[in-house]
Design an enzyme around this catalytic site. Structure first.
Site, short mmCIF file in Angstrom:
data_model
loop_
_atom_site.label_atom_id
_atom_site.label_comp_id
_atom_site.label_asym_id
_atom_site.label_seq_id
_atom_site.Cartn_x
_atom_site.Cartn_y
_atom_site.Cartn_z
N SER A 192 0.79 -1.23 0.00
CA SER A 192 0.00 0.00 0.00
C SER A 192 0.83 1.28 0.00
CB SER A 192 -0.97 0.01 1.17
OG SER A 192 -1.83 -1.09 1.08
N LYS A 212 -9.62 -5.82 10.63
CA LYS A 212 -10.70 -5.69 9.64
C LYS A 212 -12.11 -5.85 10.23
CE LYS A 212 -8.56 -7.12 5.29
NZ LYS A 212 -8.81 -8.02 4.16
N GLY A 229 -12.87 -18.51 2.45
CA GLY A 229 -12.26 -17.60 3.43
C GLY A 229 -12.75 -16.18 3.20
N ARG A 276 -17.68 -23.99 6.13
CA ARG A 276 -17.37 -22.58 5.84
C ARG A 276 -18.10 -22.12 4.57
NH1 ARG A 276 -11.22 -21.04 6.03
NH2 ARG A 276 -11.98 -19.02 6.70
P1 ATR Z 1 -8.43 -15.45 2.76
O1 ATR Z 1 -8.93 -14.51 3.82
O2 ATR Z 1 -7.24 -14.94 2.02
O3 ATR Z 1 -9.51 -15.89 1.85
P2 ATR Z 1 -8.47 -17.76 4.53
O4 ATR Z 1 -9.62 -17.20 5.29
O5 ATR Z 1 -7.33 -18.32 5.30
O6 ATR Z 1 -7.82 -16.71 3.54
O7 ATR Z 1 -9.03 -18.88 3.53
C1 ATR Z 1 -8.20 -19.68 2.79
C2 ATR Z 1 -9.02 -20.60 1.87
O8 ATR Z 1 -8.09 -21.46 1.20
C3 ATR Z 1 -9.98 -21.50 2.60
O9 ATR Z 1 -11.09 -21.74 1.77
C4 ATR Z 1 -9.15 -22.78 2.77
O10 ATR Z 1 -9.90 -23.94 2.93
P3 ATR Z 1 -10.41 -24.40 4.43
O11 ATR Z 1 -11.56 -23.49 4.77
O12 ATR Z 1 -10.81 -25.81 4.25
O13 ATR Z 1 -9.20 -24.23 5.34
C5 ATR Z 1 -8.46 -22.81 1.44
N1 ATR Z 1 -7.26 -23.65 1.42
C6 ATR Z 1 -6.07 -23.38 1.98
N2 ATR Z 1 -5.19 -24.38 1.74
C7 ATR Z 1 -5.86 -25.31 0.98
C8 ATR Z 1 -5.52 -26.58 0.39
N3 ATR Z 1 -4.30 -27.09 0.52
N4 ATR Z 1 -6.47 -27.22 -0.34
C9 ATR Z 1 -7.70 -26.70 -0.49
N5 ATR Z 1 -8.10 -25.52 0.06
C10 ATR Z 1 -7.19 -24.83 0.77
#
Ligand code: ATR
Length: 289
Positions: free
Chosen positions: A25, A74, A137, A164
């Protein structure tokens, strides 16, 4: 290093987070202000959630125009706002604030930045389209809410952790407008959903550096006429985007989303058209380092 002239009329901006490591930023917004002749400067502001009330009270009496808000502030900032945009309220998180008429207003540019890029890069609008959103997420939630606010027809939401995805679908269905958000979980449901979707968006971290070879699903289920977008910005072109392009899909990198989130923030603060190409040059230069 950018040459910013600071005088008594300089408007102050910054990013409110804790701890603050590297952030795109300050260089991006300072370059945008300088290029457009806006007398403003953007700083790193390390503030913990429990200190937000004191920080905001101080910012209100100082010449602050606004701020970006990042982890862990946030959600915590919401209780300190005087007004909140519809998208930020529905997303449940604020990543941009603006000081105006003695009030603090909150916005969320995660979804609007994505759709600014969708429009400027691909010439596409979400209205009437069916989306397949992979991940549940914060980024997924913001994009899903904004897609529905902008007239999307249907959303399929897929996530490794089913609950989720169900929460996001539950928060959208019947609450924003008449758009069906459907959770596509089992492999066969995913194939059916991908056969119908026009836009695929990856919001998971799969494919991000250093695990750049990773894919979270069978990419051959994508169709050449689909638009495929990735929220991952490092690398700029992920394995998913390479594979999708091989199938003939139009693609959009997470780098464009990142730049346009900053562009949206600039537009909220200055009420001017953002210098997106200048902001893009800064981000691309940093990512290459
Ligand atoms: P952000 O705020 O950037 O969206 P987050 O809230 O940590 O980050 O969400 C990350 C997303 O990536 C989630 O949907 C997570 O799945 P889970 O809810 O099951 O944890 C997904 N994710 C992260 N690593 C993953 C993997 N190896 N395979 C599939 N989904 C993954």
């Amino acid at each position: 290093m950018l040459d910013v002239t600071i005088d008594r009329d300089t408007k102050l901006f910054g990013i409110l987070g804790y701890p603050l490591g590297h952030s795109f930023s300050p260089p991006m917004q300072n370059a945008a202000f300088a290029a457009t002749g806006v007398n403003a400067a953007f700083f790193l502001l390390e503030v913990k959630p429990e200190d937000l009330d004191v920080a905001l009270a101080g910012m209100k009496i100082l010449p602050f125009g606004g701020a970006s808000v990042t982890i862990p502030n946030k959600v915590a900032i919401i209780e300190h706002l005087d007004e909140i945009s519809e998208a930020a309220r529905l997303i449940g998180a604020v990543n941009v604030i603006k000081f105006e008429d003695g009030k603090v207003k909150g916005y969320n540019t995660d979804g609007s930045g994505f759709f600014r890029a969708f429009q400027t890069e691909l010439g596409e609008e979400p209205k009437g389209k069916t989306f397949f959103v992979n991940g549940a997420g914060g980024a997924s939630r913001a994009i899903c809410v904004e897609a529905v606010l902008r007239g999307a027809k249907k959303l399929y939401i897929y996530n490794r952790t089913l609950s989720r995805a169900e929460v996001i679908a539950g928060d959208i269905n019947g609450k924003i407008r008449d758009c069906a958000a459907v959770v596509a979980q089992k492999p066969e449901a995913m194939a059916e959903a991908l056969a119908e979707a026009e836009v695929f968006i990856n919001t998971t971290s799969v494919g991000m550096y250093p695990k750049v070879e990773e894919l979270s699903f069978d990419v051959s289920l994508l169709r050449g006429e689909m638009i495929v977008c990735d929220a991952v910005y490092n690398p700029e072109r992920t394995q998913l985007l390479w594979k999708a392009a091989e199938l003939g899909c139009r693609t959009m990198s997470g780098v464009r989303m990142l730049i346009n989130q900053g562009a949206e923030a600039y537009a909220i603060w200055t009420e001017r058209e953002p210098p997106t190409e200048i902001m893009s040059d800064v981000i691309c230069r940093i990512l290459k380092q």
